[in-house]
Design a protein around this motif. Structure first.
Motif, short mmCIF file in Angstrom:
data_model
loop_
_atom_site.label_atom_id
_atom_site.label_comp_id
_atom_site.label_asym_id
_atom_site.label_seq_id
_atom_site.Cartn_x
_atom_site.Cartn_y
_atom_site.Cartn_z
N THR A 98 -23.23 32.58 43.58
CA THR A 98 -22.11 31.68 43.77
C THR A 98 -21.73 31.02 42.45
O THR A 98 -22.60 30.64 41.66
CB THR A 98 -22.42 30.59 44.81
N SER A 99 -20.43 30.86 42.25
CA SER A 99 -19.93 30.16 41.07
C SER A 99 -19.70 28.69 41.38
O SER A 99 -19.22 27.94 40.52
CB SER A 99 -18.63 30.80 40.59
N SER A 100 -20.07 28.28 42.57
CA SER A 100 -19.87 26.90 42.98
C SER A 100 -20.60 25.94 42.06
O SER A 100 -21.69 26.23 41.59
CB SER A 100 -20.35 26.70 44.42
N ALA A 101 -19.99 24.79 41.84
CA ALA A 101 -20.61 23.77 41.00
C ALA A 101 -21.68 23.00 41.76
O ALA A 101 -22.50 22.31 41.16
CB ALA A 101 -19.55 22.81 40.47
N THR A 102 -21.67 23.13 43.09
CA THR A 102 -22.67 22.44 43.89
C THR A 102 -23.89 23.33 44.04
O THR A 102 -24.02 24.34 43.37
CB THR A 102 -22.10 22.07 45.26
N PHE A 103 -24.77 22.95 44.92
CA PHE A 103 -26.01 23.71 45.14
C PHE A 103 -25.99 24.18 46.58
O PHE A 103 -26.72 23.68 47.42
CB PHE A 103 -27.21 22.79 44.89
N PRO A 104 -25.13 25.15 46.88
CA PRO A 104 -24.84 25.47 48.28
C PRO A 104 -25.98 26.15 49.02
O PRO A 104 -26.69 27.00 48.47
CB PRO A 104 -23.63 26.41 48.17
N ARG A 105 -26.08 25.76 50.29
CA ARG A 105 -27.12 26.33 51.14
C ARG A 105 -26.53 27.09 52.31
O ARG A 105 -27.25 27.51 53.21
CB ARG A 105 -28.03 25.19 51.64
N THR A 106 -25.21 27.26 52.30
CA THR A 106 -24.54 28.02 53.34
C THR A 106 -23.95 29.28 52.75
O THR A 106 -23.40 29.27 51.64
CB THR A 106 -23.43 27.19 54.00
N GLY A 107 -24.01 30.34 53.51
CA GLY A 107 -23.56 31.63 53.01
C GLY A 107 -22.09 31.67 52.64
O GLY A 107 -21.71 32.41 51.75
N ALA A 108 -21.28 30.88 53.33
CA ALA A 108 -19.84 30.90 53.08
C ALA A 108 -19.49 30.51 51.64
O ALA A 108 -18.42 30.86 51.16
CB ALA A 108 -19.14 29.97 54.06
N ALA A 109 -20.38 29.81 50.98
CA ALA A 109 -20.10 29.34 49.62
C ALA A 109 -20.40 30.40 48.56
O ALA A 109 -20.11 30.19 47.39
CB ALA A 109 -20.93 28.09 49.34
N TYR A 110 -20.96 31.51 48.98
CA TYR A 110 -21.38 32.53 48.02
C TYR A 110 -20.31 33.60 47.85
O TYR A 110 -19.68 34.02 48.81
CB TYR A 110 -22.73 33.13 48.44
N ASP A 111 -20.16 34.03 46.60
CA ASP A 111 -19.08 34.95 46.26
C ASP A 111 -19.49 36.42 46.36
O ASP A 111 -18.67 37.28 46.69
CB ASP A 111 -18.61 34.67 44.82
N TYR A 112 -20.73 36.70 46.02
CA TYR A 112 -21.18 38.09 45.97
C TYR A 112 -22.50 38.24 46.71
O TYR A 112 -23.36 37.35 46.66
CB TYR A 112 -21.35 38.54 44.51
N TRP A 113 -22.65 39.39 47.36
CA TRP A 113 -23.83 39.67 48.16
C TRP A 113 -24.36 41.07 47.86
O TRP A 113 -23.60 41.99 47.57
CB TRP A 113 -23.48 39.60 49.65
N GLY A 114 -25.67 41.19 47.98
CA GLY A 114 -26.28 42.50 47.94
C GLY A 114 -26.27 43.12 49.32
O GLY A 114 -25.81 42.52 50.29
N GLN A 115 -26.80 44.32 49.39
CA GLN A 115 -26.79 45.06 50.66
C GLN A 115 -27.98 44.71 51.55
O GLN A 115 -27.99 45.06 52.72
CB GLN A 115 -26.77 46.56 50.39
N GLY A 116 -28.95 44.03 50.98
CA GLY A 116 -30.10 43.60 51.76
C GLY A 116 -31.27 44.55 51.64
O GLY A 116 -31.11 45.74 51.40
N THR A 117 -32.46 44.00 51.84
CA THR A 117 -33.68 44.80 51.86
C THR A 117 -34.55 44.31 53.02
O THR A 117 -34.69 43.11 53.23
CB THR A 117 -34.43 44.71 50.52
N GLN A 118 -35.10 45.24 53.76
CA GLN A 118 -35.86 44.91 54.96
C GLN A 118 -37.29 44.51 54.60
O GLN A 118 -37.98 45.21 53.85
CB GLN A 118 -35.90 46.10 55.91
N VAL A 119 -37.71 43.41 55.14
CA VAL A 119 -39.10 42.97 55.05
C VAL A 119 -39.65 42.89 56.47
O VAL A 119 -39.08 42.19 57.32
CB VAL A 119 -39.22 41.60 54.35
N THR A 120 -40.73 43.59 56.71
CA THR A 120 -41.36 43.58 58.02
C THR A 120 -42.81 43.18 57.86
O THR A 120 -43.54 43.80 57.08
CB THR A 120 -41.27 44.95 58.69
N VAL A 121 -43.21 42.15 58.57
CA VAL A 121 -44.57 41.64 58.51
C VAL A 121 -45.23 41.86 59.87
O VAL A 121 -44.79 41.28 60.87
CB VAL A 121 -44.61 40.16 58.13
N SER A 122 -46.26 42.66 59.89
CA SER A 122 -46.95 42.94 61.15
C SER A 122 -48.11 41.96 61.34
O SER A 122 -48.72 41.52 60.37
CB SER A 122 -47.47 44.37 61.16
N SER A 123 -48.41 41.68 62.58
CA SER A 123 -49.48 40.72 62.88
C SER A 123 -50.83 41.41 62.98
O SER A 123 -50.93 42.62 62.99
CB SER A 123 -49.17 40.00 64.18
#
Length: 123
Positions: A98-123
């Motif tokens: 995000t290029s925001s001047a604040t310290f945003p914690r909501t996704g809507a404030a972010y300009d660019y996103w990656g495609q994601g990576t799966q993390v799976t934790v088994s018990s």
């Protein structure tokens, strides 16, 4: 436009550690960077945010003391070190900028996103 590519996800057991990386196609020194996660049927939520210079960070309560975010602006890369992983950490993890001047914690404030990576934790 900045392209972000996450890597490092996988299947681990509870208590294990994992480090995610987010590589950017361009300089990230002007961006605050965040890691978010999402599970099926739920909203994407913030995990951590790191300031442009890396001196200020935010962590959601559930990962405090277990996850550490860092960045290397010279290499245009952001890292998320995850320790003592729990089954409830299972999710797709996304890197965002995000290029925001604040310290945003909501996704809507972010300009660019990656495609994601799966993390799976088994018990």
């Amino acid at each position: 436009q900045v392209q972000l590519v996450e890597s490092g996800g996988g299947l681990v057991q509870a208590g294990d550690s994992l480090t995610l990386s987010c590589a950017a196609s361009d300089a990230i020194s002007d961006y605050q960077m965040g890691w978010f996660r999402q599970t099926p049927g739920k909203e994407r939520t913030v995990v951590t945010v790191i300031s442009r210079g890396g001196k200020t960070t935010f962590y959601t309560d559930s990962v405090k003391g277990r996850f550490t975010v860092s960045r290397d602006n010279n290499k245009n890369t952001v890292f998320l070190q995850m320790e003592s992983l729990r089954p409830e950490d299972t999710a797709i993890y996304y890197c965002a900028a995000t290029s925001s001047a604040t310290f945003p914690r909501t996704g809507a404030a972010y300009d660019y996103w990656g495609q994601g990576t799966q993390v799976t934790v088994s018990s």
